[in-house]
Scaffold this motif. Structure first.
Motif, PDB file in Angstrom:
ATOM      1  N   VAL A  95       0.834  -1.212   0.000  1.00 24.98           N
ATOM      2  CA  VAL A  95       0.000   0.000   0.000  1.00 24.98           C
ATOM      3  C   VAL A  95       0.863   1.254   0.000  1.00 24.98           C
ATOM      4  O   VAL A  95       0.646   2.187  -0.786  1.00 24.98           O
ATOM      5  CB  VAL A  95      -0.940  -0.005   1.218  1.00 24.98           C
ATOM      6  N   GLY A  96       1.872   1.282   0.888  1.00 22.85           N
ATOM      7  CA  GLY A  96       2.745   2.454   0.958  1.00 22.85           C
ATOM      8  C   GLY A  96       3.539   2.664  -0.311  1.00 22.85           C
ATOM      9  O   GLY A  96       3.732   3.804  -0.758  1.00 22.85           O
ATOM     10  N   GLY A  97       3.991   1.561  -0.928  1.00 27.03           N
ATOM     11  CA  GLY A  97       4.752   1.687  -2.172  1.00 27.03           C
ATOM     12  C   GLY A  97       3.909   2.239  -3.308  1.00 27.03           C
ATOM     13  O   GLY A  97       4.339   3.144  -4.034  1.00 27.03           O
ATOM     14  N   LEU A  98       2.688   1.695  -3.462  1.00 21.89           N
ATOM     15  CA  LEU A  98       1.802   2.182  -4.517  1.00 21.89           C
ATOM     16  C   LEU A  98       1.430   3.643  -4.286  1.00 21.89           C
ATOM     17  O   LEU A  98       1.379   4.440  -5.223  1.00 21.89           O
ATOM     18  CB  LEU A  98       0.541   1.322  -4.574  1.00 21.89           C
ATOM     19  N   HIS A  99       1.170   3.989  -3.024  1.00 22.73           N
ATOM     20  CA  HIS A  99       0.811   5.366  -2.703  1.00 22.73           C
ATOM     21  C   HIS A  99       1.973   6.315  -2.976  1.00 22.73           C
ATOM     22  O   HIS A  99       1.785   7.419  -3.503  1.00 22.73           O
ATOM     23  CB  HIS A  99       0.389   5.465  -1.239  1.00 22.73           C
ATOM     24  N   ALA A 100       3.178   5.903  -2.634  1.00 25.74           N
ATOM     25  CA  ALA A 100       4.352   6.744  -2.873  1.00 25.74           C
ATOM     26  C   ALA A 100       4.570   6.966  -4.367  1.00 25.74           C
ATOM     27  O   ALA A 100       4.910   8.074  -4.802  1.00 25.74           O
ATOM     28  CB  ALA A 100       5.591   6.099  -2.252  1.00 25.74           C
ATOM     29  N   VAL A 101       4.368   5.927  -5.169  1.00 23.82           N
ATOM     30  CA  VAL A 101       4.528   6.061  -6.620  1.00 23.82           C
ATOM     31  C   VAL A 101       3.503   7.037  -7.178  1.00 23.82           C
ATOM     32  O   VAL A 101       3.825   7.896  -8.011  1.00 23.82           O
ATOM     33  CB  VAL A 101       4.396   4.682  -7.296  1.00 23.82           C
ATOM     34  N   LEU A 102       2.256   6.928  -6.712  1.00 20.33           N
ATOM     35  CA  LEU A 102       1.199   7.820  -7.211  1.00 20.33           C
ATOM     36  C   LEU A 102       1.481   9.266  -6.829  1.00 20.33           C
ATOM     37  O   LEU A 102       1.374  10.172  -7.664  1.00 20.33           O
ATOM     38  CB  LEU A 102      -0.146   7.384  -6.655  1.00 20.33           C
ATOM     39  N   VAL A 103       1.850   9.498  -5.574  1.00 19.58           N
ATOM     40  CA  VAL A 103       2.138  10.867  -5.133  1.00 19.58           C
ATOM     41  C   VAL A 103       3.311  11.447  -5.910  1.00 19.58           C
ATOM     42  O   VAL A 103       3.293  12.613  -6.329  1.00 19.58           O
ATOM     43  CB  VAL A 103       2.422  10.892  -3.619  1.00 19.58           C
ATOM     44  N   ALA A 104       4.361  10.633  -6.102  1.00 20.77           N
ATOM     45  CA  ALA A 104       5.528  11.104  -6.851  1.00 20.77           C
ATOM     46  C   ALA A 104       5.150  11.450  -8.288  1.00 20.77           C
ATOM     47  O   ALA A 104       5.584  12.478  -8.827  1.00 20.77           O
ATOM     48  CB  ALA A 104       6.624  10.040  -6.834  1.00 20.77           C
ATOM     49  N   PHE A 105       4.333  10.615  -8.896  1.00 16.83           N
ATOM     50  CA  PHE A 105       3.905  10.869 -10.277  1.00 16.83           C
ATOM     51  C   PHE A 105       3.113  12.173 -10.369  1.00 16.83           C
ATOM     52  O   PHE A 105       3.341  12.996 -11.272  1.00 16.83           O
ATOM     53  CB  PHE A 105       3.052   9.701 -10.773  1.00 16.83           C
ATOM     54  N   VAL A 106       2.188  12.391  -9.436  1.00 13.80           N
ATOM     55  CA  VAL A 106       1.368  13.598  -9.452  1.00 13.80           C
ATOM     56  C   VAL A 106       2.229  14.839  -9.223  1.00 13.80           C
ATOM     57  O   VAL A 106       2.088  15.852  -9.922  1.00 13.80           O
ATOM     58  CB  VAL A 106       0.249  13.505  -8.398  1.00 13.80           C
ATOM     59  N   LEU A 107       3.137  14.780  -8.251  1.00 13.70           N
ATOM     60  CA  LEU A 107       3.978  15.939  -7.959  1.00 13.70           C
ATOM     61  C   LEU A 107       4.900  16.277  -9.125  1.00 13.70           C
ATOM     62  O   LEU A 107       5.088  17.449  -9.463  1.00 13.70           O
ATOM     63  CB  LEU A 107       4.804  15.667  -6.699  1.00 13.70           C
ATOM     64  N   ILE A 108       5.478  15.263  -9.760  1.00 15.05           N
ATOM     65  CA  ILE A 108       6.353  15.514 -10.906  1.00 15.05           C
ATOM     66  C   ILE A 108       5.565  16.164 -12.038  1.00 15.05           C
ATOM     67  O   ILE A 108       6.039  17.106 -12.691  1.00 15.05           O
ATOM     68  CB  ILE A 108       7.015  14.203 -11.373  1.00 15.05           C
ATOM     69  N   ALA A 109       4.349  15.657 -12.272  1.00 14.76           N
ATOM     70  CA  ALA A 109       3.514  16.240 -13.321  1.00 14.76           C
ATOM     71  C   ALA A 109       3.181  17.694 -13.011  1.00 14.76           C
ATOM     72  O   ALA A 109       3.185  18.551 -13.904  1.00 14.76           O
ATOM     73  CB  ALA A 109       2.231  15.418 -13.477  1.00 14.76           C
ATOM     74  N   LEU A 110       2.912  18.004 -11.748  1.00 11.04           N
ATOM     75  CA  LEU A 110       2.584  19.376 -11.368  1.00 11.04           C
ATOM     76  C   LEU A 110       3.803  20.291 -11.475  1.00 11.04           C
ATOM     77  O   LEU A 110       3.687  21.439 -11.929  1.00 11.04           O
ATOM     78  CB  LEU A 110       2.030  19.411  -9.942  1.00 11.04           C
ATOM     79  N   PHE A 111       4.967  19.804 -11.067  1.00 18.40           N
ATOM     80  CA  PHE A 111       6.187  20.598 -11.216  1.00 18.40           C
ATOM     81  C   PHE A 111       6.447  20.905 -12.694  1.00 18.40           C
ATOM     82  O   PHE A 111       6.816  22.031 -13.053  1.00 18.40           O
ATOM     83  CB  PHE A 111       7.382  19.853 -10.616  1.00 18.40           C
ATOM     84  N   ASP A 112       6.271  19.898 -13.552  1.00 14.22           N
ATOM     85  CA  ASP A 112       6.459  20.112 -14.992  1.00 14.22           C
ATOM     86  C   ASP A 112       5.453  21.123 -15.529  1.00 14.22           C
ATOM     87  O   ASP A 112       5.776  21.944 -16.398  1.00 14.22           O
ATOM     88  CB  ASP A 112       6.318  18.781 -15.741  1.00 14.22           C
ATOM     89  N   ALA A 113       4.216  21.061 -15.016  1.00 16.55           N
ATOM     90  CA  ALA A 113       3.189  22.002 -15.470  1.00 16.55           C
ATOM     91  C   ALA A 113       3.537  23.426 -15.074  1.00 16.55           C
ATOM     92  O   ALA A 113       3.321  24.370 -15.849  1.00 16.55           O
ATOM     93  CB  ALA A 113       1.829  21.605 -14.894  1.00 16.55           C
ATOM     94  N   VAL A 114       4.083  23.608 -13.879  1.00 15.62           N
ATOM     95  CA  VAL A 114       4.480  24.947 -13.435  1.00 15.62           C
ATOM     96  C   VAL A 114       5.599  25.487 -14.317  1.00 15.62           C
ATOM     97  O   VAL A 114       5.566  26.645 -14.760  1.00 15.62           O
ATOM     98  CB  VAL A 114       4.915  24.921 -11.958  1.00 15.62           C
ATOM     99  N   ASN A 115       6.605  24.653 -14.581  1.00 13.84           N
ATOM    100  CA  ASN A 115       7.714  25.087 -15.445  1.00 13.84           C
ATOM    101  C   ASN A 115       7.231  25.390 -16.859  1.00 13.84           C
ATOM    102  O   ASN A 115       7.661  26.370 -17.479  1.00 13.84           O
ATOM    103  CB  ASN A 115       8.796  24.008 -15.485  1.00 13.84           C
ATOM    104  N   ALA A 116       6.324  24.551 -17.364  1.00 12.74           N
ATOM    105  CA  ALA A 116       5.791  24.779 -18.711  1.00 12.74           C
ATOM    106  C   ALA A 116       4.986  26.067 -18.772  1.00 12.74           C
ATOM    107  O   ALA A 116       5.046  26.811 -19.763  1.00 12.74           O
ATOM    108  CB  ALA A 116       4.928  23.596 -19.133  1.00 12.74           C
ATOM    109  N   ALA A 117       4.216  26.357 -17.718  1.00 12.60           N
ATOM    110  CA  ALA A 117       3.427  27.593 -17.684  1.00 12.60           C
ATOM    111  C   ALA A 117       4.339  28.810 -17.656  1.00 12.60           C
ATOM    112  O   ALA A 117       4.058  29.822 -18.316  1.00 12.60           O
ATOM    113  CB  ALA A 117       2.510  27.586 -16.469  1.00 12.60           C
ATOM    114  N   ASP A 118       5.415  28.738 -16.909  1.00 12.30           N
ATOM    115  CA  ASP A 118       6.358  29.850 -16.847  1.00 12.30           C
ATOM    116  C   ASP A 118       7.010  30.083 -18.210  1.00 12.30           C
ATOM    117  O   ASP A 118       7.095  31.227 -18.684  1.00 12.30           O
ATOM    118  CB  ASP A 118       7.417  29.560 -15.787  1.00 12.30           C
TER     119      ASP A 118
END
Length: 252
Positions: free
Chosen positions: A48-71
């Motif tokens: 459970v913790g591993g799957l949750h960590a992967v999902l959170v990491a994926f979402v955060l990376i996507a959001l960081f990329d979106a912020v950089n792309a918007a800038d």
């Protein structure tokens, strides 16, 4: 409230609640067989913790990329507007002056009308599209008497197309964020990841309480970062219209 102060309150509150729950369960719960739960609960927690960590990491990376792309998109839009104005100056003085005035008005519209709405993350109607269309028509109708002017006219049209694309990307980014389904999975997964360690046993209660509190604080911190990065123009990211402000200064 300041974003950092609010973050500390959320993280600290989650840690305190988890610590209290861990203490109450260890203090008043059944101790018999608790150490034997470590192996079974630990195996489930790993999945459970591993799957949750992967999902959170994926979402955060996507959001960081979106912020950089918007800038990058905002600077591409403003730079394209300036480049189109400079190219239009070679067509004629009248065309150059009109394109410069329209471009300046467009940049001011983005700063004063659109950016506050982008920061709030709400839908809005703006004269930006019609202003860009007016600039395009002025460039398209401008006479080109020689090869140099034909080249500059084509360059201005090309730069305006890049402005169109960058503008659309900027508006799409503001309307993005994390979907309701993903938030549901993140929140439920967080409760499961925090709840499973409550089943663990051990000789020292205080160690168990600290472990559960630390896990809850870490997960809450990641969820808070996800919430703050949903909108690149508001929250923790809060990109500003500096690119368009610089363009206005160039237009004079």
């Amino acid at each position: 409230m300041d974003v950092y102060a609010a973050g500390l309150l959320w993280v600290g509150g989650a840690a305190v609640i988890a610590a209290v729950l861990a203490y109450l369960i260890r203090r008043y719960g059944e101790d018999q067989g608790r150490p034997d739960n470590n192996e079974a609960a630990g195996q489930v927690f790993t999945i459970v913790g591993g799957l949750h960590a992967v999902l959170v990491a994926f979402v955060l990376i996507a959001l960081f990329d979106a912020v950089n792309a918007a800038d990058e998109s905002s600077y591409k839009e403003a730079d394209g507007l300036v480049a189109a104005t400079w190219a239009s100056d070679a067509l004629s003085k009248e065309t150059g002056d009109e394109v410069r005035a329209l471009s300046r008005a467009y940049a001011i519209t983005v700063i004063n009308e659109e950016w506050p709405k982008l920061r709030e993350g709400v839908d809005f109607e703006s004269t930006g599209w019609s202003q860009l269309d007016r600039i395009r028509k002025v460039v398209a109708e401008a006479p080109a008497d020689n090869e140099w002017q034909v080249d500059r006219k084509a360059e201005a049209a090309n730069q305006l197309w890049q402005v169109y694309e960058a503008r659309q990307s900027r508006l799409d980014t503001a309307g993005g964020g994390v979907s309701t389904v993903v938030w549901f999975v993140l929140v439920v997964g967080s409760f499961l990841a925090i709840g499973l360690p409550l089943l663990f046993g051990g000789p020292l209660m205080r160690t168990h309480v600290v472990i559960v509190a630390t896990l809850a604080a870490t997960i809450t911190l990641l969820l808070y970062a996800t919430y703050q990065l949903q909108n690149p123009y508001g929250g923790g990211a809060e990109l500003g219209p500096e690119a368009f402000q610089a363009a206005v200064e160039r237009f004079g």
